[in-house]
Motif scaffolding. Structure first.
Motif, PDB file in Angstrom:
ATOM      1  N   PRO A 188       0.909  -1.187   0.051  1.00 20.06           N
ATOM      2  CA  PRO A 188       0.086   0.042  -0.115  1.00 20.06           C
ATOM      3  C   PRO A 188       1.017   1.323   0.052  1.00 20.06           C
ATOM      4  CG  PRO A 188       0.114  -0.982   2.098  1.00 20.06           C
ATOM      5  CD  PRO A 188       0.805  -1.710   1.416  1.00 20.06           C
ATOM      6  N   ASP A 189       0.317   2.368   0.033  1.00 17.23           N
ATOM      7  CA  ASP A 189       0.813   3.600   0.093  1.00 17.23           C
ATOM      8  C   ASP A 189       1.855   3.516   1.220  1.00 17.23           C
ATOM      9  OD1 ASP A 189      -0.217   5.261   2.663  1.00 17.23           O
ATOM     10  OD2 ASP A 189      -1.611   4.143   1.874  1.00 17.23           O
ATOM     11  N   THR A 190       3.025   4.479   0.999  1.00 18.68           N
ATOM     12  CA  THR A 190       4.221   4.546   1.928  1.00 18.68           C
ATOM     13  C   THR A 190       3.912   4.815   3.274  1.00 18.68           C
ATOM     14  OG1 THR A 190       5.627   5.149   0.000  1.00 18.68           O
ATOM     15  CG2 THR A 190       6.628   5.640   2.230  1.00 18.68           C
ATOM     16  N   VAL A 191       2.833   5.542   3.558  1.00 17.56           N
ATOM     17  CA  VAL A 191       2.698   5.825   4.973  1.00 17.56           C
ATOM     18  C   VAL A 191       1.839   4.765   5.811  1.00 17.56           C
ATOM     19  CG1 VAL A 191       0.941   7.372   6.191  1.00 17.56           C
ATOM     20  CG2 VAL A 191       1.812   8.239   4.242  1.00 17.56           C
ATOM     21  N   ARG A 192       0.862   4.292   5.063  1.00 12.52           N
ATOM     22  CA  ARG A 192       0.523   3.109   5.935  1.00 12.52           C
ATOM     23  C   ARG A 192       1.658   1.683   5.998  1.00 12.52           C
ATOM     24  NH1 ARG A 192      -4.860   0.702   3.723  1.00 12.52           N
ATOM     25  NH2 ARG A 192      -3.997   0.636   1.848  1.00 12.52           N
ATOM     26  N   PHE A 193       2.346   1.806   4.869  1.00 11.99           N
ATOM     27  CA  PHE A 193       3.239   0.703   5.024  1.00 11.99           C
ATOM     28  C   PHE A 193       4.459   0.951   5.944  1.00 11.99           C
ATOM     29  CE2 PHE A 193       7.014  -1.402   2.601  1.00 11.99           C
ATOM     30  CZ  PHE A 193       6.759  -2.635   2.682  1.00 11.99           C
ATOM     31  N   THR A 194       4.831   2.235   6.253  1.00 15.87           N
ATOM     32  CA  THR A 194       5.956   2.643   7.306  1.00 15.87           C
ATOM     33  C   THR A 194       5.279   2.403   8.613  1.00 15.87           C
ATOM     34  OG1 THR A 194       6.932   3.949   5.439  1.00 15.87           O
ATOM     35  CG2 THR A 194       7.591   4.382   7.691  1.00 15.87           C
ATOM     36  N   LYS A 195       4.103   2.963   8.740  1.00 15.17           N
ATOM     37  CA  LYS A 195       3.271   3.083   9.961  1.00 15.17           C
ATOM     38  C   LYS A 195       3.478   1.412  10.662  1.00 15.17           C
ATOM     39  CE  LYS A 195      -0.715   4.105  12.506  1.00 15.17           C
ATOM     40  NZ  LYS A 195      -0.459   2.806  13.397  1.00 15.17           N
ATOM     41  N   ALA A 196       2.909   0.593   9.765  1.00 16.11           N
ATOM     42  CA  ALA A 196       2.841  -0.807  10.085  1.00 16.11           C
ATOM     43  C   ALA A 196       4.489  -1.166  10.632  1.00 16.11           C
ATOM     44  CB  ALA A 196       2.360  -1.508   9.074  1.00 16.11           C
ATOM     45  N   ILE A 197       5.298  -0.851   9.880  1.00 16.49           N
ATOM     46  CA  ILE A 197       6.623  -1.201  10.302  1.00 16.49           C
ATOM     47  C   ILE A 197       7.104  -0.661  11.565  1.00 16.49           C
ATOM     48  CG2 ILE A 197       9.117  -0.966   9.635  1.00 16.49           C
ATOM     49  CD1 ILE A 197       8.221  -1.370   6.933  1.00 16.49           C
ATOM     50  N   LYS A 198       6.679   0.671  11.686  1.00 17.77           N
ATOM     51  CA  LYS A 198       7.026   1.213  12.997  1.00 17.77           C
ATOM     52  C   LYS A 198       6.186   0.743  14.474  1.00 17.77           C
ATOM     53  CE  LYS A 198       6.133   5.475  15.764  1.00 17.77           C
ATOM     54  NZ  LYS A 198       4.879   6.555  15.988  1.00 17.77           N
ATOM     55  N   ASP A 199       5.161   0.144  14.161  1.00  8.52           N
ATOM     56  CA  ASP A 199       4.575  -0.475  15.096  1.00  8.52           C
ATOM     57  C   ASP A 199       5.055  -1.656  15.329  1.00  8.52           C
ATOM     58  OD1 ASP A 199       2.737   1.634  15.164  1.00  8.52           O
ATOM     59  OD2 ASP A 199       1.284   0.881  14.051  1.00  8.52           O
ATOM     60  N   ALA A 200       5.731  -2.483  14.334  1.00  9.38           N
ATOM     61  CA  ALA A 200       6.362  -3.975  14.553  1.00  9.38           C
ATOM     62  C   ALA A 200       7.508  -3.917  14.878  1.00  9.38           C
ATOM     63  CB  ALA A 200       5.776  -4.707  13.379  1.00  9.38           C
ATOM     64  N   VAL A 201       8.431  -2.672  14.838  1.00 10.42           N
ATOM     65  CA  VAL A 201       9.710  -2.928  14.872  1.00 10.42           C
ATOM     66  C   VAL A 201      10.132  -1.688  16.159  1.00 10.42           C
ATOM     67  CG1 VAL A 201      12.022  -2.525  13.440  1.00 10.42           C
ATOM     68  CG2 VAL A 201      10.081  -3.429  12.602  1.00 10.42           C
ATOM     69  N   SER A 202      11.291  -2.396  16.944  1.00 14.10           N
ATOM     70  CA  SER A 202      11.766  -1.533  17.962  1.00 14.10           C
ATOM     71  C   SER A 202      12.405  -0.143  17.516  1.00 14.10           C
ATOM     72  CB  SER A 202      12.841  -2.252  18.740  1.00 14.10           C
ATOM     73  OG  SER A 202      14.015  -2.287  17.976  1.00 14.10           O
ATOM     74  N   LEU A 203      12.496   0.815  18.332  1.00  8.45           N
ATOM     75  CA  LEU A 203      12.986   2.224  17.981  1.00  8.45           C
ATOM     76  C   LEU A 203      14.635   1.822  17.667  1.00  8.45           C
ATOM     77  CD1 LEU A 203      13.052   5.094  17.921  1.00  8.45           C
ATOM     78  CD2 LEU A 203      13.516   5.378  20.241  1.00  8.45           C
ATOM     79  N   GLU A 204      15.456   1.034  18.422  1.00 10.18           N
ATOM     80  CA  GLU A 204      16.707   1.008  18.230  1.00 10.18           C
ATOM     81  C   GLU A 204      16.724   0.509  16.657  1.00 10.18           C
ATOM     82  OE1 GLU A 204      19.593  -2.438  19.611  1.00 10.18           O
ATOM     83  OE2 GLU A 204      19.463  -0.733  21.002  1.00 10.18           O
ATOM     84  N   ASP A 205      15.964  -0.650  16.232  1.00 14.36           N
ATOM     85  CA  ASP A 205      16.040  -1.166  14.862  1.00 14.36           C
ATOM     86  C   ASP A 205      15.681  -0.327  13.940  1.00 14.36           C
ATOM     87  OD1 ASP A 205      16.906  -3.610  15.810  1.00 14.36           O
ATOM     88  OD2 ASP A 205      15.182  -4.614  16.013  1.00 14.36           O
ATOM     89  N   ARG A 206      14.429   0.651  14.297  1.00 17.61           N
ATOM     90  CA  ARG A 206      14.256   1.850  13.328  1.00 17.61           C
ATOM     91  C   ARG A 206      15.390   2.660  13.048  1.00 17.61           C
ATOM     92  NH1 ARG A 206       9.735   4.221  16.004  1.00 17.61           N
ATOM     93  NH2 ARG A 206       9.727   2.717  17.621  1.00 17.61           N
ATOM     94  N   THR A 207      16.043   2.991  13.926  1.00 16.80           N
ATOM     95  CA  THR A 207      17.216   3.826  13.860  1.00 16.80           C
ATOM     96  C   THR A 207      18.221   3.277  12.730  1.00 16.80           C
ATOM     97  OG1 THR A 207      17.151   5.014  15.977  1.00 16.80           O
ATOM     98  CG2 THR A 207      19.093   5.086  14.936  1.00 16.80           C
TER      99      THR A 207
END
Length: 146
Positions: A78-97
Motif C-alpha cells: 500500500p501507500d508508503t504512509v500505511r506501509f511505514t506505520k505498520a513497520i514502526k508499530d512492529a519494529v523497536s526504536l533501536e532497529d528503526r534507527t
C-alpha cells in the motif's frame, strides 16, 4: 503469496511481525526508497544486497532472493504512509534507527542525492518515529563510511 503479510501490515493493529516478515517488509522499504527517483540503479540493488547480507547474516544468493521477494512485495504494498506505520508499530526504536541508516545507504549508493529521495527519507524518518536530527546524524554516519 504476500496477501497475508500485506493484510497484517495494513491491519489496525499489526502487532509485532515475526522475524521473516519484518525482514521482508524492511527490505521492501529499501526497494521503495531505491525506486523513488525513477532509477533503480545497479549500485542501489548491490547496496541493498550487501545490507541484507550484513544485517541478517545471509550469503549473496539468499540476499538476492530476499531482495527479489522484496521487489515483488514493494510493488504490491500500500501507500508508503500505511506501509511505514505498520513497520514502526512492529519494529523497536533501536532497529528503526538502524533502518534509517540503511535507507540513507541505499539513497547514497548511486552517488547522487535526488530531491525526491531526500523528501521520501524525511517522511520515512518521521513516520518511523525518528526525528530530523537523528536522521541527519544517520546520514552523516553513512557518508563517512562510504
Amino acid at each position: 503469496m504476500f496477501a497475508d503479510l500485506l493484510r497484517r501490515l495494513t491491519a489496525t493493529d499489526p502487532g509485532h511481525l515475526p522475524a521473516p516478515d519484518a525482514r521482508l517488509a524492511l527490505a521492501a522499504l529499501m526497494v521503495r526508497v531505491a525506486r523513488s527517483d525513477g532509477d533503480y540503479a545497479a549500485a542501489e540493488v548491490s547496496r541493498i544486497d550487501r545490507i541484507l547480507m550484513r544485517r541478517h547474516g545471509l550469503d549473496a544468493d539468499a540476499a538476492g532472493a530476499l531482495r527479489t521477494e522484496a521487489e515483488a512485495l514493494e510493488a504490491e504494498a500500500p501507500d508508503t504512509v500505511r506501509f511505514t506505520k505498520a513497520i514502526k508499530d512492529a519494529v523497536s526504536l533501536e532497529d528503526r534507527t538502524a533502518v534509517i541508516e540503511a535507507l540513507w545507504s541505499v539513497v547514497l549508493a548511486d552517488g547522487t542525492r535526488d530531491a525526491d529521495e531526500d523528501s521520501l527519507l524525511r517522511l520515512l524518518a518521521n513516520l518511523l518515529g525518528i526525528n530530523d536530527r537523528d536522521s541527519n546524524l544517520a546520514r552523516l554516519r553513512v557518508e563517512q563510511s562510504l
